[in-house]
Design a protein around this motif. Structure first.
Motif, PDB file in Angstrom:
ATOM      1  N   GLY A 343       0.861  -1.166   0.000  1.00 34.29           N
ATOM      2  CA  GLY A 343       0.000   0.000   0.000  1.00 34.29           C
ATOM      3  C   GLY A 343       0.903   1.223   0.000  1.00 34.29           C
ATOM      4  O   GLY A 343       2.107   1.121  -0.246  1.00 34.29           O
ATOM      5  N   GLU A 344       0.371   2.403   0.247  1.00 33.29           N
ATOM      6  CA  GLU A 344       1.240   3.586   0.265  1.00 33.29           C
ATOM      7  C   GLU A 344       0.620   4.691   1.107  1.00 33.29           C
ATOM      8  O   GLU A 344      -0.596   4.802   1.226  1.00 33.29           O
ATOM      9  N   ARG A 345       1.506   5.459   1.732  1.00 34.89           N
ATOM     10  CA  ARG A 345       1.079   6.612   2.532  1.00 34.89           C
ATOM     11  C   ARG A 345       1.180   7.899   1.741  1.00 34.89           C
ATOM     12  O   ARG A 345       0.352   8.791   1.869  1.00 34.89           O
ATOM     13  N   VAL A 346       2.225   8.056   0.941  1.00 41.00           N
ATOM     14  CA  VAL A 346       2.398   9.220   0.067  1.00 41.00           C
ATOM     15  C   VAL A 346       2.784   8.710  -1.318  1.00 41.00           C
ATOM     16  O   VAL A 346       3.908   8.237  -1.488  1.00 41.00           O
ATOM     17  N   GLY A 376      10.669   4.376  -9.574  1.00 40.60           N
ATOM     18  CA  GLY A 376       9.321   4.415  -9.001  1.00 40.60           C
ATOM     19  C   GLY A 376       9.321   4.808  -7.537  1.00 40.60           C
ATOM     20  O   GLY A 376       8.528   5.650  -7.105  1.00 40.60           O
ATOM     21  N   VAL A 377      10.221   4.194  -6.746  1.00 35.86           N
ATOM     22  CA  VAL A 377      10.241   4.539  -5.317  1.00 35.86           C
ATOM     23  C   VAL A 377      10.762   5.957  -5.110  1.00 35.86           C
ATOM     24  O   VAL A 377      10.340   6.658  -4.187  1.00 35.86           O
ATOM     25  N   THR A 378      11.663   6.417  -5.978  1.00 38.52           N
ATOM     26  CA  THR A 378      12.202   7.767  -5.836  1.00 38.52           C
ATOM     27  C   THR A 378      11.197   8.813  -6.302  1.00 38.52           C
ATOM     28  O   THR A 378      11.149   9.924  -5.762  1.00 38.52           O
ATOM     29  N   PHE A 379      10.363   8.469  -7.287  1.00 36.65           N
ATOM     30  CA  PHE A 379       9.274   9.369  -7.677  1.00 36.65           C
ATOM     31  C   PHE A 379       8.347   9.640  -6.498  1.00 36.65           C
ATOM     32  O   PHE A 379       7.806  10.736  -6.354  1.00 36.65           O
ATOM     33  N   GLY A 380       8.138   8.627  -5.642  1.00 38.08           N
ATOM     34  CA  GLY A 380       7.311   8.838  -4.454  1.00 38.08           C
ATOM     35  C   GLY A 380       7.889   9.905  -3.548  1.00 38.08           C
ATOM     36  O   GLY A 380       7.157  10.730  -2.977  1.00 38.08           O
ATOM     37  N   LEU A 381       9.219   9.933  -3.424  1.00 39.37           N
ATOM     38  CA  LEU A 381       9.869  10.964  -2.622  1.00 39.37           C
ATOM     39  C   LEU A 381       9.787  12.325  -3.309  1.00 39.37           C
ATOM     40  O   LEU A 381       9.631  13.352  -2.641  1.00 39.37           O
ATOM     41  N   ARG A 382       9.887  12.355  -4.630  1.00 38.40           N
ATOM     42  CA  ARG A 382       9.716  13.613  -5.356  1.00 38.40           C
ATOM     43  C   ARG A 382       8.293  14.140  -5.156  1.00 38.40           C
ATOM     44  O   ARG A 382       8.077  15.354  -4.983  1.00 38.40           O
ATOM     45  N   TYR A 383       7.323  13.243  -5.186  1.00 37.48           N
ATOM     46  CA  TYR A 383       5.930  13.607  -4.928  1.00 37.48           C
ATOM     47  C   TYR A 383       5.828  14.272  -3.550  1.00 37.48           C
ATOM     48  O   TYR A 383       5.191  15.318  -3.385  1.00 37.48           O
TER      49      TYR A 383
END
Length: 507
Positions: A343-346, A376-383
């Motif tokens: 799942g995901e939080r951000v 993909g995981v780094t895009f989450g941090l950019r988001y």
């Protein structure tokens, strides 16, 4: 000499610090295992934490070649949001539910509805409760393990539990408490009303630990445990804190202007604030810091765990994986992974599953799959960085910590994707270092009420300029295109509102 402990998801790290010189004398580590189950269950036995504490401490003392009798204080960092429940004899009632456990997502939604939705939660608590927070785990336990729930005498977070094991006292400091979902980050007090909604008898409020300031010690180590650990029986146990709060201290992020990014099992981004400026963005958690201020923070639930899943699938060791990532171009030839394995939080997608997009007969290669998961995981941090920037956070440089920070290729990907220079701290185990620094601060405050945490951080925290990288303009442009694709896929696949397009905003 001071001992810093970081009890994380995958293991416990121990670090010995000479606070006078700022020199790290030795480090040690011991691993943990997860209890995984259906519906997002992620738990651990607390006995693993204490056993790993003993083993990691012994390894650090051995690496330093010093006698533990010289340890004046201990500071414990722990994974945030976990639930540890004890009975009236101090016995653990069931395995600890962890930050990455999403089994209580339905209970969290019910609690969020009771609070009046995201805006109601923000107004009341200063944060929007998420499925990983502690509060929904309590409601889940009431409904799934009613008999054990009735026996709860103490409610603790992971680092609180280790402090209890060390001293016999139940206490909590503001930073870690801020991630429970039953704490008001503005007033720095427990919010008892939400606990009464879960159990009207008032038992849960009575089970809460005493709140203490970050510079206040929990107590002295128990003599019998000092003997087991080979430590000074008069060693002070500091307040400690959550891993992000201790990581902030361990990177010197205790005044406005810095951003710390952690590349670990989860990904986190946080900055220091002097005031509780609550972001209107629900995914930005304005936690309290463990240094006397606040810590606006975003957290992604999938990072090195997702990389590891692809490595295991393709049967690659770390060097082989990194070599394949390097072979694939930016954007992985059109392959995009939404890596929401937990799942995901951000973005806020607790029930999401992972997915691959853009596959063709020509781009389905091992190299592209490896590149796609890292991106993909780094895009989450950019988001998340876009959300922090929208709320007014600015930084000219990102400080990287965590195991992923040791990878030069990943550091360059972060710099290019964030369009911001990146540098690592000299000691990547920032949470353990932060624990040791906080212990030194608590010890100094015993004799000098004006002892400065800033001075300790200046002495004990340094940057490794050999790791510094600047964003490459061509790569920044290429990543903007790939990131837009990621944002669009999040929106179309999950109906998720994406953050404002801040690609033209200077970092």
């Amino acid at each position: 000499m001071f001992l810093g402990i970081d009890c994380g998801t995958q293991g416990t790290k121990a670090l010995l610090l000479d606070a006078s010189s700022g020199r790290v004398l030795g480090q040690g580590a011991a691993s943990h295992t997860l209890i995984s189950g259906p519906n997002g269950r992620r738990e651990q036995d607390t006995e693993q934490w204490t056993a790993a504490f003993v083993a990691a401490t012994a390894a650090a003392l051995n690496a330093a070649g010093v006698d533990g009798s010289g340890v004046l204080g201990i500071g414990v960092s722990g994974q945030q949001h976990g639930l540890v429940t004890l009975d009236d004899k101090g016995q653990v009632l069931r395995p600890a539910k962890l930050w990455c456990d999403t089994e209580s997502a339905a209970e969290n939604q019910r609690l969020l509805d009771w609070l009046g939705g995201e805006q109601g939660s923000l107004q009341r608590l200063g944060v929007v409760i998420a499925p990983g927070y502690t509060v929904s785990k309590l409601l889940w336990m009431k409904e799934q393990h009613a008999e054990r729930f009735e026996r709860i005498a103490h409610i603790l977070l992971p680092h609180d539990y280790l402090n209890y094991w060390l001293t016999g006292r139940c206490a909590s400091e503001y930073g870690d408490a801020a991630g429970t979902g039953y704490f008001n980050v503005r007033s720095r007090q427990w919010d008892n009303a939400i606990l009464r909604y879960i159990d009207p008898t008032g038992r849960l409020e009575a089970a809460l630990p005493e709140l203490i300031e970050p510079h206040q010690p929990v107590g002295r180590i128990r003599p019998e445990l000092a003997a087991t650990l080979g430590l000074n029986p008069h060693a002070l146990v500091a307040s400690g804190g959550g891993d992000n709060m201790m990581g902030a201290i361990g990177t010197g992020n205790i005044s406005p202007g810095a951003i710390t990014m952690s590349l670990g099992t989860s990904g986190t981004l946080y900055a220091f604030a002097n005031e509780a400026r609550i972001s209107p963005q629900p995914s930005v958690a304005t936690f309290c810091s463990s240094s006397g201020g606040w810590l606006p923070l975003i957290c992604t639930m999938n990072l090195t765990n997702a990389n590891g899943a692809i490595r295991d699938l393709l049967q690659l060791d770390l060097d082989q994986f990194n070599a394949l990532v390097a072979q694939s171009p930016i954007g992985a030839e059109g392959v995009t992974m939404l890596p929401f394995l937990n799942g995901e939080r951000v973005p806020a997608l607790p029930q999401a599953t992972a997915s691959l997009h853009g596959l063709t007969a020509d781009n389905l290669t091992r190299a592209n799959l490896c590149r796609a998961v890292v991106e993909g995981v780094t895009f989450g941090l950019r988001y998340g960085l876009d959300l922090l920037r929208e709320s007014g956070i600015r930084s000219e440089r990102i400080q990287l910590i965590g195991g992923g920070a040791n990878n030069p290729l990943w550091r360059q990907i972060v710099a290019d994707m964030m369009a911001t220079p990146v540098v690592c701290t000299s000691h990547s185990e920032a949470a353990a270092l932060g624990g040791a620094i906080q212990a030194a601060w608590c010890h100094a405050r015993e004799s000098d009420s004006q002892a400065s945490l800033i001075e300790l951080c200046d002495r004990c925290v340094s940057l490794d300029e050999t790791t510094a990288v600047d964003p490459a303009p061509n790569a920044v442009h290429a990543y903007e295109q790939a990131y837009r694709r990621y944002r669009d896929l999040v929106g179309t696949t999950y109906g998720q509102r994406t953050p404002p397009d801040l690609t033209t905003v200077a970092p």
